[in-house]
Design a protein around this motif. Structure first.
Motif, PDB file in Angstrom:
ATOM      1  N   GLU A 185     -10.924  -6.982  -6.921  1.00 16.93           N
ATOM      2  CA  GLU A 185     -10.039  -5.827  -6.872  1.00 16.93           C
ATOM      3  C   GLU A 185      -8.693  -6.215  -6.304  1.00 16.93           C
ATOM      4  O   GLU A 185      -8.600  -6.802  -5.226  1.00 16.93           O
TER       5      GLU A 185
ATOM      6  N   PRO B 272      -5.383  -5.228  -4.518  1.00 14.20           N
ATOM      7  CA  PRO B 272      -4.916  -4.083  -3.722  1.00 14.20           C
ATOM      8  C   PRO B 272      -3.498  -3.687  -4.109  1.00 14.20           C
ATOM      9  O   PRO B 272      -2.736  -4.506  -4.637  1.00 14.20           O
ATOM     10  N   PRO B 273      -3.124  -2.443  -3.866  1.00 14.04           N
ATOM     11  CA  PRO B 273      -1.737  -2.045  -4.096  1.00 14.04           C
ATOM     12  C   PRO B 273      -0.808  -2.797  -3.169  1.00 14.04           C
ATOM     13  O   PRO B 273      -1.207  -3.255  -2.086  1.00 14.04           O
TER      14      PRO B 273
ATOM     15  N   GLY C 114      -0.024  -0.149   1.157  1.00 17.61           N
ATOM     16  CA  GLY C 114      -1.156   0.729   1.389  1.00 17.61           C
ATOM     17  C   GLY C 114      -0.742   2.057   2.004  1.00 17.61           C
ATOM     18  O   GLY C 114       0.423   2.286   2.336  1.00 17.61           O
TER      19      GLY C 114
ATOM     20  N   ARG D  61     -10.736  -0.857  -1.267  1.00 17.28           N
ATOM     21  CA  ARG D  61      -9.519  -0.881  -2.072  1.00 17.28           C
ATOM     22  C   ARG D  61      -8.795  -2.221  -2.005  1.00 17.28           C
ATOM     23  O   ARG D  61      -7.578  -2.297  -1.864  1.00 17.28           O
TER      24      ARG D  61
ATOM     25  N   ASP E 159     -12.378   5.116  -1.873  1.00 15.59           N
ATOM     26  CA  ASP E 159     -11.213   5.018  -0.996  1.00 15.59           C
ATOM     27  C   ASP E 159     -11.456   5.677   0.360  1.00 15.59           C
ATOM     28  O   ASP E 159     -10.519   6.066   1.049  1.00 15.59           O
TER      29      ASP E 159
ATOM     30  N   GLU F  30      -8.846   8.574   4.086  1.00 12.70           N
ATOM     31  CA  GLU F  30      -8.640   8.218   2.686  1.00 12.70           C
ATOM     32  C   GLU F  30      -7.593   7.105   2.673  1.00 12.70           C
ATOM     33  O   GLU F  30      -6.519   7.250   3.276  1.00 12.70           O
TER      34      GLU F  30
ATOM     35  N   LYS G 172      -5.612   3.592   0.603  1.00  9.71           N
ATOM     36  CA  LYS G 172      -5.279   2.895  -0.641  1.00  9.71           C
ATOM     37  C   LYS G 172      -4.371   1.728  -0.326  1.00  9.71           C
ATOM     38  O   LYS G 172      -3.930   1.559   0.801  1.00  9.71           O
TER      39      LYS G 172
END
Length: 399
Positions: A65, A67-68, A71, A324, A371, A397, A399
């Motif tokens: 995965e 990650p963005p 975050g 995430r 998330d 939550e 991200k």
């Protein structure tokens, strides 16, 4: 960088299936102290040096995965308040949460929807003192059929792991069966007792231990102190461990309190430093993580360098979780939640800090799927500033 060359002889310790040796528990404080010292909150020793940095350190395949780039954290709600010295957290299959109290030696069930607390019972044999007490908890990988709860705690002579039958049909306070000792002989001290336990993707039981204030134990592969241990659910050395007939999985640690796996089943561990650097490590079986010869990134010495490191006033890490594409790390003295994104190149991007100072000391963070994270504060154990409602469990939550 802080180097240590002095080595104290460790006491040979074996788990219960071998001959159990008598521990000479080292109660002397080292010159630097972990963040749980009963003195000044989060004192590691001398003032911290430098700011947050992250290092590259390959440790197996990259995460699946990505990650963005940046975050975010949102506090969705407060799940429960009024907890006393909470330490370990274990989500039940139905969604409720089990939480351990270090000082009370109890395990409590928290209704995930209403926050209602029901005490399962007290774990016998726990000796809370200093940084010791009832610490990490974990559910059996076969919990649906065997209903076993595992716990790591400080006894009068050692740290040990037990399992107990959880029978929710019994009255509150009587729902824990008699403890069956799975593993014993982990060095105990006034400080540095480790305490995190978790079942890995391989269904083996992992435990993070501390060197109990006796720095020489970390480099002694015959000692259980300053290690990550890997064992079967019955407490035997797990098949495939790097050292024959030994539960030792990695060594050269100071005080491991965070364990988590990423999407590719890589193991990560959070570790308290002393004067200079706290660490997030990517764990490889059999590797030496340097303590007390090195603290933080050493480079070219044969020790496994940390994936990321922090000055001690920014972190003092305890629990970690993976979600995430990032490792999320709870900070005690740092009073913040750190995000460490994992790149496909197997390197960590710059860590990001969230919730700084908003909820005080942060002890445990647990992935709840997708998330969502559970986050546990740690202000009522005598080392933090107690706020109205402490201690609490938060739903996040991320991200």
């Amino acid at each position: 960088m802080t180097r240590r060359t002095r080595r104290v002889e460790g006491t040979m310790i074996v788990q219960r299936r071998a001959v159990t040796a008598v521990l000479a528990a080292a109660l002397l404080l080292t010159a630097g102290c972990s963040s749980d010292d009963p003195g000044p909150p989060d004192s590691h020793g001398s003032p911290s040096l430098g700011s947050t940095t992250a290092q590259s350190s390959p440790s197996g395949p990259a995460t699946a995965e990505t990650p963005p780039a940046k975050g975010a954290v949102k506090v969705v709600r407060t799940v429960a308040t009024g907890l006393k010295s909470p330490w370990g957290l274990a989500p039940l299959p139905g969604g409720d949460l089990l939480v351990s109290s270090r000082g009370e030696a109890t395990i409590t069930r928290v209704d995930e929807k209403t926050g209602k607390k029901t005490e399962l019972g007290e774990v016998p044999g726990v000796s809370p003192a200093g940084e010791g007490g009832l610490l990490g908890i974990a559910l059996s990988p076969d919990f649906a059929s065997d209903h076993m709860v595992y716990a790591y705690f400080t006894a009068a002579s050692d740290n040990r792991i037990v399992r107990m039958l959880y029978n929710e049909k019994k009255p509150p306070g009587q729902q824990l069966g008699a403890p069956d000792t799975v593993f014993r002989g982990i060095p105990m001290g006034f400080v540095h007792n480790g305490g995190r336990i978790a079942f890995g993707p391989d269904k083996m039981l992992y435990a993070g231990t501390g060197e109990s204030g006796n720095t020489g134990l970390s480099q002694d592969k015959e000692s259980l102190g300053g290690k990550i241990l890997r064992m079967t659910p019955d407490g035997a050395p797990a098949p495939g461990n790097p050292f024959p007939d030994s539960p030792v999985y990695s060594y050269g640690h100071r005080n491991v309190q965070g364990l988590a796996w990423d999407g590719r089943q890589r193991l990560f561990a959070a570790e308290f430093g002393q004067d200079t650097w706290d660490e997030l490590n990517a764990i490889k079986p059999g590797d030496n993580y340097g303590w007390p010869e090195a603290e933080g990134k050493d480079g070219g010495s044969g020790f496994h360098d940390p994936l990321a490191q922090w000055s001690t006033d920014e972190a003092s890490p305890s629990g970690i979780a993976y979600a995430r594409g990032s490792v999320w790390m709870a900070g005690l003295r740092g009073e913040r939640l750190w995000r460490v994104p994992l790149k496909d190149t197997e390197a960590a991007a710059d860590p990001q800090a969230f919730l700084e100072g908003e909820y005080g000391r942060l002890r445990t963070v647990v992935a709840a799927g997708g998330d969502k994270l559970w986050l546990v504060t740690s202000n009522t154990d005598g080392r933090g500033n107690v706020r109205d409602g402490d201690d609490r469990i938060l739903e996040l939550e991320v991200k």
